[in-house]
Enzyme design. Structure first.
Site, short mmCIF file in Angstrom:
data_model
loop_
_atom_site.label_atom_id
_atom_site.label_comp_id
_atom_site.label_asym_id
_atom_site.label_seq_id
_atom_site.Cartn_x
_atom_site.Cartn_y
_atom_site.Cartn_z
N THR A 99 62.00 54.94 17.58
CA THR A 99 62.33 53.94 18.59
C THR A 99 63.81 53.63 18.44
O THR A 99 64.33 53.58 17.32
CB THR A 99 61.50 52.66 18.41
N ASN A 100 64.49 53.42 19.56
CA ASN A 100 65.90 53.04 19.51
C ASN A 100 66.09 51.61 19.02
O ASN A 100 66.91 51.34 18.14
CB ASN A 100 66.54 53.21 20.89
N THR A 101 65.33 50.69 19.60
CA THR A 101 65.54 49.27 19.30
C THR A 101 65.46 48.97 17.82
O THR A 101 66.28 48.22 17.27
CB THR A 101 64.51 48.41 20.06
N CYS A 152 65.79 54.45 25.30
CA CYS A 152 64.48 53.98 24.85
C CYS A 152 63.61 55.22 24.78
O CYS A 152 63.64 56.07 25.69
CB CYS A 152 63.93 52.95 25.82
N THR A 153 62.82 55.35 23.74
CA THR A 153 62.08 56.60 23.55
C THR A 153 60.96 56.80 24.55
O THR A 153 60.38 57.89 24.61
CB THR A 153 61.53 56.68 22.11
N GLN A 194 59.98 40.87 17.38
CA GLN A 194 61.15 41.05 18.25
C GLN A 194 61.36 39.81 19.12
O GLN A 194 62.47 39.28 19.22
CB GLN A 194 60.96 42.27 19.15
#
Length: 240
Positions: free
Chosen positions: A83-85, A197-198, A52
């Site tokens: 995870t959102n990202t 965000c989780t 990332q």
């Protein structure tokens, strides 16, 4: 019951929440000693974070795609990226695995729109807030136009996620700072807030915020339960 495949470990703190919510949901719907049929591939988050930071999203996508394909081969009937990202690379996972991917962005957007909200403040990692993919998918799936926090608040939220929540640290002071950020978002026209965000659900209760709150982790898990069980009514409890 269908088998739910989890691509987790990003971070494992929130993957624990998924596991709990899925099992609590199955028990609520089926009763007795029923629990969720789950397969988990838990990735080394440090390796994902390095990719990332370097912007090596293709490599990150290949890593998650391999995990998703393996879960499908092992018998998963659907996949969740926990995870959102990392939904930024969800297309790579969808190409690699011949089972449905339940999209956290689309599910969250539909929940927001279904509640009559249109301008949610998006609290998430810097990547999710700044890359643009999340806002575009919210708009495409549900006609939702998110409010992105100002730069100072983006740095605040990102730091709390990685320096605290992903490491199991929950601070009252950080909770207060996020609530103030939500108030600033409301002043800019936000009508609700997405915990995008989780890990944020470890710190904020969506029912106790200055704006209506939508917990993407809980929404994602509920969608997986609907897939695995159908829309079963909660199990009846025998009177004591």
């Amino acid at each position: 019951m269908k088998t739910i495949g989890l691509i987790g470990g990003m971070s494992w703190e929130s993957t624990l929440v998924y596991y709990r919510l899925l099992n609590e949901g199955v028990r609520a719907r089926r009763g007795a000693l029923h629990s969720a049929d789950v397969l988990l591939h838990s990735l080394d988050f440090e390796a994902v974070v390095r990719l990332q930071k370097a912007g090596r999203w293709d490599e990150a996508g290949a890593m998650l795609a391999s995990a998703g394909a393996g879960l499908a081969r092992a018998g998963a009937d659907c996949l969740l990226i926990c995870t959102n990202t990392m939904h930024l690379v969800s297309a790579a996972v969808e190409r690699a695995a011949p089972v449905p991917l339940i999209d956290i962005v689309a599910e969250t957007g539909r929940a927001v729109a279904g509640a009559g909200c249109r301008r949610p403040l998006l609290l998430a990692t810097r990547y999710t807030m700044e890359h643009g993919f999340y806002a575009a998918r919210l708009a495409g799936a549900a006609g939702v136009d998110p409010v992105i926090p100002e730069a100072e608040d983006r740095a605040l939220v990102h730091g709390i996620i990685f320096d605290e929540l992903c490491q199991g640290i929950v601070r009252d002071a950080s909770r207060a700072r996020l609530i103030e950020a939500i108030r600033r978002g409301a002043a800019r026209g936000a009508d609700s807030v997405i915990l995008g965000c989780t890990e944020i659900c470890l710190l904020l209760d969506p029912a106790g915020l200055p704006l209506p709150g939508f917990d993407s982790t809980a929404i994602h898990a509920a969608a997986a339960l609907d897939f695995a069980l159908g829309r079963e009514a909660p199990a009846l409890r025998e009177a004591a």
